[in-house]
Design a protein around this motif. Structure first.
Motif, PDB file in Angstrom:
ATOM      1  N   GLN A  93     -17.725 -16.129  64.936  1.00 58.75           N
ATOM      2  CA  GLN A  93     -17.732 -16.657  63.569  1.00 58.75           C
ATOM      3  C   GLN A  93     -16.309 -17.013  63.161  1.00 58.75           C
ATOM      4  O   GLN A  93     -15.928 -16.895  62.000  1.00 58.75           O
ATOM      5  CB  GLN A  93     -18.311 -15.620  62.589  1.00 58.75           C
ATOM      6  CG  GLN A  93     -19.740 -15.212  62.882  1.00 58.75           C
ATOM      7  CD  GLN A  93     -20.753 -16.280  62.489  1.00 58.75           C
ATOM      8  OE1 GLN A  93     -20.400 -17.351  62.035  1.00 58.75           O
ATOM      9  NE2 GLN A  93     -22.035 -15.978  62.676  1.00 58.75           N
ATOM     10  N   GLY A  94     -15.494 -17.424  64.141  1.00 63.04           N
ATOM     11  CA  GLY A  94     -14.133 -17.851  63.838  1.00 63.04           C
ATOM     12  C   GLY A  94     -14.145 -19.156  63.053  1.00 63.04           C
ATOM     13  O   GLY A  94     -15.191 -19.783  62.894  1.00 63.04           O
ATOM     14  N   THR A  95     -12.962 -19.573  62.618  1.00 61.39           N
ATOM     15  CA  THR A  95     -12.879 -20.766  61.777  1.00 61.39           C
ATOM     16  C   THR A  95     -13.388 -22.006  62.505  1.00 61.39           C
ATOM     17  O   THR A  95     -14.150 -22.802  61.957  1.00 61.39           O
ATOM     18  CB  THR A  95     -11.419 -21.010  61.357  1.00 61.39           C
ATOM     19  OG1 THR A  95     -10.815 -19.757  61.107  1.00 61.39           O
ATOM     20  CG2 THR A  95     -11.355 -21.846  60.097  1.00 61.39           C
ATOM     21  N   ALA A  96     -12.953 -22.185  63.753  1.00 58.50           N
ATOM     22  CA  ALA A  96     -13.337 -23.376  64.497  1.00 58.50           C
ATOM     23  C   ALA A  96     -14.850 -23.387  64.718  1.00 58.50           C
ATOM     24  O   ALA A  96     -15.492 -24.429  64.615  1.00 58.50           O
ATOM     25  CB  ALA A  96     -12.595 -23.425  65.826  1.00 58.50           C
ATOM     26  N   HIS A  98     -17.024 -21.873  62.808  1.00 57.60           N
ATOM     27  CA  HIS A  98     -17.650 -22.054  61.499  1.00 57.60           C
ATOM     28  C   HIS A  98     -17.747 -23.534  61.134  1.00 57.60           C
ATOM     29  O   HIS A  98     -18.804 -24.009  60.734  1.00 57.60           O
ATOM     30  CB  HIS A  98     -16.867 -21.286  60.433  1.00 57.60           C
ATOM     31  CG  HIS A  98     -17.448 -21.395  59.060  1.00 57.60           C
ATOM     32  ND1 HIS A  98     -18.571 -20.699  58.675  1.00 57.60           N
ATOM     33  CD2 HIS A  98     -17.085 -22.144  57.998  1.00 57.60           C
ATOM     34  CE1 HIS A  98     -18.869 -21.005  57.424  1.00 57.60           C
ATOM     35  NE2 HIS A  98     -17.982 -21.888  56.983  1.00 57.60           N
ATOM     36  N   ALA A 132     -15.254 -11.908  64.962  1.00 51.22           N
ATOM     37  CA  ALA A 132     -14.322 -12.743  64.203  1.00 51.22           C
ATOM     38  C   ALA A 132     -13.856 -13.961  65.000  1.00 51.22           C
ATOM     39  O   ALA A 132     -13.940 -15.070  64.529  1.00 51.22           O
ATOM     40  CB  ALA A 132     -13.137 -11.920  63.759  1.00 51.22           C
ATOM     41  N   CYS A 133     -13.361 -13.774  66.198  1.00 55.95           N
ATOM     42  CA  CYS A 133     -12.926 -14.934  66.982  1.00 55.95           C
ATOM     43  C   CYS A 133     -12.797 -14.521  68.427  1.00 55.95           C
ATOM     44  O   CYS A 133     -12.192 -13.512  68.750  1.00 55.95           O
ATOM     45  CB  CYS A 133     -11.582 -15.473  66.493  1.00 55.95           C
ATOM     46  SG  CYS A 133     -11.054 -16.975  67.349  1.00 55.95           S
ATOM     47  N   GLY A 135     -11.506 -16.593  70.655  1.00 62.52           N
ATOM     48  CA  GLY A 135     -10.357 -17.310  71.208  1.00 62.52           C
ATOM     49  C   GLY A 135     -10.716 -18.410  72.193  1.00 62.52           C
ATOM     50  O   GLY A 135      -9.881 -18.844  72.960  1.00 62.52           O
ATOM     51  N   CYS A 136     -11.972 -18.858  72.193  1.00 63.44           N
ATOM     52  CA  CYS A 136     -12.360 -20.002  73.042  1.00 63.44           C
ATOM     53  C   CYS A 136     -12.657 -21.170  72.110  1.00 63.44           C
ATOM     54  O   CYS A 136     -13.711 -21.795  72.197  1.00 63.44           O
ATOM     55  CB  CYS A 136     -13.606 -19.712  73.863  1.00 63.44           C
ATOM     56  SG  CYS A 136     -13.586 -18.198  74.764  1.00 63.44           S
ATOM     57  N   CYS A 137     -11.725 -21.468  71.205  1.00 71.43           N
ATOM     58  CA  CYS A 137     -12.013 -22.368  70.090  1.00 71.43           C
ATOM     59  C   CYS A 137     -12.393 -23.772  70.538  1.00 71.43           C
ATOM     60  O   CYS A 137     -13.064 -24.493  69.815  1.00 71.43           O
ATOM     61  CB  CYS A 137     -10.821 -22.428  69.148  1.00 71.43           C
ATOM     62  SG  CYS A 137     -10.321 -20.800  68.597  1.00 71.43           S
TER      63      CYS A 137
ATOM     64  N   PRO B 188      -8.460 -15.915  63.220  1.00 67.58           N
ATOM     65  CA  PRO B 188      -9.471 -16.745  63.861  1.00 67.58           C
ATOM     66  C   PRO B 188      -8.919 -18.156  64.031  1.00 67.58           C
ATOM     67  O   PRO B 188      -8.344 -18.716  63.112  1.00 67.58           O
ATOM     68  CB  PRO B 188     -10.645 -16.731  62.884  1.00 67.58           C
ATOM     69  CG  PRO B 188     -10.202 -16.026  61.672  1.00 67.58           C
ATOM     70  CD  PRO B 188      -8.862 -15.429  61.904  1.00 67.58           C
ATOM     71  N   PHE B 191      -5.099 -18.814  69.578  1.00 65.92           N
ATOM     72  CA  PHE B 191      -5.309 -18.159  70.875  1.00 65.92           C
ATOM     73  C   PHE B 191      -4.117 -18.340  71.810  1.00 65.92           C
ATOM     74  O   PHE B 191      -4.247 -18.267  73.026  1.00 65.92           O
ATOM     75  CB  PHE B 191      -6.622 -18.637  71.529  1.00 65.92           C
ATOM     76  CG  PHE B 191      -6.806 -20.134  71.562  1.00 65.92           C
ATOM     77  CD1 PHE B 191      -6.439 -20.852  72.681  1.00 65.92           C
ATOM     78  CD2 PHE B 191      -7.342 -20.810  70.480  1.00 65.92           C
ATOM     79  CE1 PHE B 191      -6.610 -22.231  72.720  1.00 65.92           C
ATOM     80  CE2 PHE B 191      -7.515 -22.192  70.513  1.00 65.92           C
ATOM     81  CZ  PHE B 191      -7.138 -22.902  71.641  1.00 65.92           C
ATOM     82  N   PHE B 433     -15.598 -18.563  53.214  1.00 64.96           N
ATOM     83  CA  PHE B 433     -15.548 -18.056  54.591  1.00 64.96           C
ATOM     84  C   PHE B 433     -14.352 -17.118  54.794  1.00 64.96           C
ATOM     85  O   PHE B 433     -14.478 -16.019  55.336  1.00 64.96           O
ATOM     86  CB  PHE B 433     -15.482 -19.250  55.553  1.00 64.96           C
ATOM     87  CG  PHE B 433     -15.112 -18.887  56.967  1.00 64.96           C
ATOM     88  CD1 PHE B 433     -16.052 -18.359  57.824  1.00 64.96           C
ATOM     89  CD2 PHE B 433     -13.822 -19.086  57.437  1.00 64.96           C
ATOM     90  CE1 PHE B 433     -15.712 -18.025  59.127  1.00 64.96           C
ATOM     91  CE2 PHE B 433     -13.475 -18.750  58.742  1.00 64.96           C
ATOM     92  CZ  PHE B 433     -14.423 -18.220  59.585  1.00 64.96           C
TER      93      PHE B 433
END
Lengths: 177, 587
Positions: A93-96, A98, A132-133, A135-137, B188, B191, B433
């Motif tokens: 559910q990270g920003t990217a 989302h 949260a994330c 890291g594979c955005c 978020p 990386f 969000f």
């Protein structure tokens, strides 16, 4: 831990939890100050979650208050106090994710599995967890099942991955029988 | 000839291991004698998995989106046939692609080029020479002076001068001091730290050892996110290899300087990116921040002077020592020296990791390096700094990317995550969000942060649900100020930023939600309606078959209708309606 649910919890869990499994871990870390988080991580690796009897045992062995152990175990999102399914789905559910539609993936997964995030299916196969994330955005929206990342997802793709796992399980059952 | 495969966790997720198996099978089947090198991530995430073929003249050919079938073709046509397979090529050393050509790589200098699991690969790139240089020839004061000359500022978020922190830890008395590497990359959308740890772990270890020498510490601890298992495994491997070679341990390079490093896994708490919370977590406590001063440089881990730097900051250090502080300071702007790594994600064509000199404009980073917006849609905003940052609108696209210019927009540089948003992203929803995130991650110590973020979230939720009230924006701004002022640590102090920047730049979108009960981006479910245009619908029934709640009905070859009472607004019907009909609309 010293609360009203103690009796119920003892009867349901005490018989099943083999505390000997974490004895070695406690021996190793007992003398190291500040090792509580590490001990909890290792205990979770053993049981797949943190059973309350194990938390109490850890508190006794490390010589810290049970309340502190419980406090630390509930502070960090990595720790779980209930068992998880065979497949743990981490839905990013990270920003990217989302902005690329992770909410629609969540809706599709919840409908397919008939559970809400944080729950486990009745057959004990799947646990769905929002994270949260991952890291594979660049693969957004993405989910990780038992360490394997899947993406970029559409609702259909996500459901197909789950269905394939169900088929795989049925075949394994068939072969076992 | 040599084959190189990018196997960072993003590459592996995209299928790098399958490509590797296929490559090894081809080599075996064809009886070839070729070296296969596994590397970390080069940053071209949008083309992964990547396979490089390096011929005997040293020319490189990079293939993208490589499947096992493509591997077969590459072996047949290129490796044995001698002619590169043009249609799968994304870059060659003769014509580097735009994504890589626009970069200057310092922190990422080895990522994607060396095998992170082989210390010799790092040593071949002059690895550990900077450490040897300082231990043999420099005093700790000289090392700090070199870092000061470089102008290096912390890459984790706040941008504090690195030399100042080192100097403070050096000045504080005591024989027992610590260097901590903050690898709890929690934003978020960011990386880069994962990529550095996975692709070039030794650069971080060497940077830590140099910091240890400068401040007088004998022990280093890497506090790494548990969500990064591959990074942790590679760092553990790197530590063992460095110890075996005598590059970590007692009496390094025959001097009386001893330094060792261990790794400690975080357990998932965003607030642990804050220095004092991180230290509490290292000590086995709940990760809750405390009042500063005393700063960690005075009283940190177990009350000893402790210096905490972020992964990317430390990866820059060996380069600065080797090339000289002035070489680093020659890049960038007056107050933000050197290069910075950015993680490009969201609605961007070429997502991935890029390292560019500070001061490049946002427009250049997003449009030149990143290739612009997916599907050539309209750019709306770029989110920088994660939950502590803000959304920067189109009008400010020419802002130079440096600490101070970004701060002026109301966002922050943060760790360098850039999430690009287009016209289909609702800015009120984005604010909601992030508040949802900070509200969950608030450790609960400060009342303003614990309850203030909750109240702000409730207001934003009600605006998104079409129940916004006329004075909601004023109320949000009022609570925002209180949360900023009443919080101990950076989490609370910056939590209102996403709300404040979106109100500042996208006020009309908030007002559309509150007054007109409309979501201009058509994202907020309570404010949108899906309809089928009876004139355009051909009655193909695709939408009805895809509707998860079965609320679309009709006769074949007759216009279908949506029962609005049952519609869950998932958008499946809009997605599946053939473009030639375009019968489903959303408003």
């Amino acid at each position: 831990m010293g609360c009203c649910c103690e009796e119920k919890e003892q009867s349901s869990q005490n018989n099943l939890i083999d505390l000997k499994l974490i004895k070695g871990i406690l021996q190793e870390y007992k003398s190291q100050a500040g090792s509580l988080v590490t001990v909890l991580q290792k205990a979770q690796d053993v049981y797949g979650y943190l059973p309350l009897p194990a938390l109490r045992y850890i508190a006794e062995e490390l010589g810290v208050k049970a309340a502190k152990v419980y406090g630390v175990a509930t502070f960090y999102t990595q720790f779980r106090l209930t068992p998880v399914g065979k497949y743990v789905i981490l839905l990013c559910q990270g920003t990217a994710c989302h902005v690329n539609g992770s909410e629609r993936i969540e809706t599709a997964l919840c409908q397919e599995l008939k559970i809400k995030p944080g729950e486990t299916t009745a057959d004990g196969l799947f646990t769905l967890t929002n994270v949260a994330c991952l890291g594979c955005c660049s693969l957004a929206p993405v989910m990780m099942i038992n360490g394997q990342a899947h993406g970029p997802l559409t609702p259909d793709k996500a459901v197909k991955i789950i269905k394939d796992l169900y088929v795989q399980e049925e075949q394994a059952d068939g072969e076992g029988a | 000839m040599k084959i190189r495969i990018g196997a960072g966790s993003c590459g592996i997720a995209a299928g790098a291991l399958k490509a590797q198996e296929a490559v090894e099978a081809e080599i075996k089947n064809r009886g070839l004698n070729m070296e296969v090198q596994i590397t970390g991530c080069i940053g071209m995430c949008h083309h992964e998995p990547l396979v490089d073929v390096i011929d005997d003249n040293g020319r490189e050919f990079t293939y993208g989106h490589v499947t096992p079938e493509i591997v077969k073709t590459i072996f047949a046509e290129h490796i044995e046939g001698g002619s590169p397979v043009e249609k799968y090529l994304v870059a060659t050393s003769d014509s580097p692609n735009e994504f890589l050509a626009g970069q200057t790589r310092v922190a990422l200098r080895n990522c994607g080029l060396i095998n992170p699991e082989e210390i010799d690969d790092y040593i071949k790139q002059d690895g550990y020479q900077a450490l040897e240089k300082v231990v043999a020839k420099s005093t700790p004061e000289e090392v700090i002076a070199e870092i000061k000359a470089s102008g290096l500022r912390g890459r984790g978020g706040a941008g504090f001068p690195t030399w100042f922190k080192w100097n403070a830890a050096r000045q504080n008395p005591g024989t027992e001091k610590y260097v901590v590497c903050n690898a709890d990359e929690g934003d978020p959308g960011a990386f880069m730290d994962r990529s550095v740890l996975e692709g070039d772990p030794h650069s971080v270890l060497e940077g830590m050892a140099i910091a240890g020498y400068a401040i007088g510490a004998g022990e280093g601890i890497i506090y790494a996110r548990a969500e990064y298992p591959l990074a942790i495994r590679r760092v553990e491997m790197a530590i063992k290899q460095a110890q075996a070679k005598g590059l970590l341990g007692a009496n390094l390079f025959g001097s009386d300087f001893s330094f060792n490093i261990r790794i400690k896994q975080g357990a998932g708490a965003f607030v642990c990116g804050e220095e004092t919370a991180l230290i509490a977590s290292l000590e086995g406590e709940r990760g809750m921040p405390r009042l500063k001063p005393p700063f960690p440089a005075q009283s940190g881990y177990w009350g000893k002077p402790t210096n905490i730097n972020n992964v990317e900051t430390l990866a820059n250090v060996p380069w600065i020592i080797a090339a000289g502080g002035s070489a680093f300071a020659a890049m960038g702007t007056e107050k933000s020296k050197g290069t910075k790594v950015f993680a490009l994600a969201g609605k961007i064509k070429r997502g991935g990791l890029v390292e560019v000199p500070m001061g490049l404009s946002l427009r250049d980073v997003i449009f030149k390096v990143g290739g612009g917006i997916k599907q050539d849609r309209q750019f709306k905003a770029v989110q920088m700094g994660g939950p502590s940052g803000g959304c920067i609108p189109t009008a400010l696209l020419d802002t130079p990317v440096d600490y101070d210019s970004i701060n002026q927009t109301g966002a922050i540089m943060g760790s360098g995550g850039m999430v690009v948003m287009d016209e289909t992203t609702c800015m009120v929803d984005i604010a909601r969000f992030f508040l949802d995130f900070t509200q969950k991650e608030s450790c609960g110590k400060c009342v303003q942060c614990r309850i203030g973020t909750k109240r702000m979230l409730e207001i934003l939720e009600r605006i998104c649900n079409g129940q916004g009230k006329e004075n909601d924006l004023e109320l949000l701004e009022e609570i925002a100020v209180k949360v900023k002022e009443g919080s101990l640590c950076g989490l609370g102090q910056s939590a209102p930023n996403p709300v404040l920047t979106t109100i500042r730049y996208f006020r009309d979108e908030y007002e559309a939600h509150i007054r007109d009960k409309k979501c201009p981006a058509k994202q907020c479910k309570a404010l949108i309606t899906y309809r089928i245009d009876a004139k355009k619908c051909k009655g193909c029934s695709l939408c009805a078959r895809k509707c998860p709640v079965g609320c679309i009905t009709g006769e074949k070859r007759q216009p279908y209708t949506i029962n609005q009472d049952q519609c869950i607004k998932c958008g499946n019907c809009l997605e599946v309606c053939p473009a030639k009909f375009g019968a489903v609309t959303v408003e």
